[in-house]
Design a protein around this motif. Structure first.
Motif, PDB file in Angstrom:
ATOM      1  N   LEU A  81      52.682   0.541  29.061  1.00  0.00           N
ATOM      2  CA  LEU A  81      51.264   0.909  29.049  1.00  0.00           C
ATOM      3  C   LEU A  81      50.883   1.699  30.299  1.00  0.00           C
ATOM      4  N   ASP A  82      51.598   1.459  31.375  1.00  0.00           N
ATOM      5  CA  ASP A  82      51.307   2.141  32.640  1.00  0.00           C
ATOM      6  C   ASP A  82      51.448   3.655  32.518  1.00  0.00           C
ATOM      7  N   PHE A  83      52.278   4.122  31.595  1.00  0.00           N
ATOM      8  CA  PHE A  83      52.426   5.574  31.446  1.00  0.00           C
ATOM      9  C   PHE A  83      51.116   6.215  30.993  1.00  0.00           C
ATOM     10  N   GLY A  84      50.333   5.538  30.179  1.00  0.00           N
ATOM     11  CA  GLY A  84      49.006   6.038  29.820  1.00  0.00           C
ATOM     12  C   GLY A  84      47.976   5.746  30.893  1.00  0.00           C
ATOM     13  N   TYR A  85      48.095   4.575  31.495  1.00  0.00           N
ATOM     14  CA  TYR A  85      47.160   4.148  32.538  1.00  0.00           C
ATOM     15  C   TYR A  85      47.199   5.097  33.732  1.00  0.00           C
ATOM     16  N   MET A  86      48.402   5.538  34.098  1.00  0.00           N
ATOM     17  CA  MET A  86      48.508   6.421  35.265  1.00  0.00           C
ATOM     18  C   MET A  86      47.787   7.740  35.039  1.00  0.00           C
ATOM     19  N   ALA A  87      47.729   8.190  33.798  1.00  0.00           N
ATOM     20  CA  ALA A  87      46.986   9.421  33.519  1.00  0.00           C
ATOM     21  C   ALA A  87      45.499   9.208  33.787  1.00  0.00           C
ATOM     22  N   THR A  88      44.976   8.026  33.435  1.00  0.00           N
ATOM     23  CA  THR A  88      43.551   7.780  33.660  1.00  0.00           C
ATOM     24  C   THR A  88      43.237   7.681  35.146  1.00  0.00           C
ATOM     25  N   TYR A  89      44.050   6.932  35.899  1.00  0.00           N
ATOM     26  CA  TYR A  89      43.711   6.816  37.331  1.00  0.00           C
ATOM     27  C   TYR A  89      43.992   8.116  38.062  1.00  0.00           C
ATOM     28  N   GLY A  90      44.963   8.893  37.608  1.00  0.00           N
ATOM     29  CA  GLY A  90      45.256  10.174  38.253  1.00  0.00           C
ATOM     30  C   GLY A  90      44.113  11.157  38.100  1.00  0.00           C
ATOM     31  N   VAL A  91      43.589  11.283  36.884  1.00  0.00           N
ATOM     32  CA  VAL A  91      42.455  12.186  36.649  1.00  0.00           C
ATOM     33  C   VAL A  91      41.204  11.650  37.336  1.00  0.00           C
ATOM     34  N   PHE A  92      40.995  10.333  37.270  1.00  0.00           N
ATOM     35  CA  PHE A  92      39.832   9.730  37.922  1.00  0.00           C
ATOM     36  C   PHE A  92      39.857   9.997  39.430  1.00  0.00           C
TER      37      PHE A  92
END
Length: 182
Positions: A81-92
């Motif tokens: 799940l972290d592979f999707g999560y990292m996209a959210t925190y990276g853009v944020f």
């Protein structure tokens, strides 16, 4: 059009709105990740960050033994799940740094500085991806010593870069009204 180009052409209100929306995705993802974290702690072992920072085969193996099959399953789910999560925190984080740039007046004045914070966010996400692959390899029993070392280095890189970006963002609130930093 690149993300950087499109963000720079956005108004302040549009950047604020995008930050709130992506922030909502990030916080929603955080809730999911925290539920998996609770499962790891319920086994009597450390959370995923302890595993990320294990740094050696012996420590990683010790953690996996404490977790047992349920904890390993939760860790595996967390890592995927972290592979999707990292996209959210990276853009944020990149949007937060854009807002900091604007608070410092670097966009309104026409001064476009090297987008170091946005690049740091991208590098942090890449480091997190490397860490995730390495930890999945540790869970599979593949070259555990080298993979645990690689995961620790990647995790430390990610944490330092994200902390630097967040400190930059936080510092943009500390300036006095009407006074700009050089």
């Amino acid at each position: 059009m690149t993300l950087s180009t499109s963000v720079h052409s956005m108004t302040d209100a549009q950047v604020r709105k995008a930050t709130r929306r992506v922030g909502g995705l990030f916080f929603g993802g955080t809730l999911v990740m925290l539920s998996l974290e609770r499962k790891l702690h319920a086994t009597g072992g450390p959370g995923i960050i302890g595993f990320e920072l294990a740094g050696s085969r012996d420590r990683a193996t010790s953690i996996m033994k404490r977790w047992g099959p349920k904890g390993i399953a939760a860790a595996r789910a967390s890592l995927w799940l972290d592979f999707g999560y990292m996209a959210t925190y990276g853009v944020f984080a990149a949007l937060l740094s854009e807002r900091a740039d604007r608070r410092f007046g670097r966009r309104r004045s026409g001064v476009t500085l090297f987008p170091w914070a946005q690049i740091a966010c991208a590098v942090a996400v890449a480091a997190d991806a490397r860490e995730g692959v390495a930890l999945l390899n540790v869970l599979r029993g593949h070259d555990q010593e080298a993979q645990a070392v690689s995961a620790r280095r990647a995790a430390l890189t990610k944490f330092v870069l994200l902390l630097t970006v967040l400190l930059y963002w936080a510092s943009s609130y500390s300036r006095s009204e009407g006074r700009r930093f050089p």
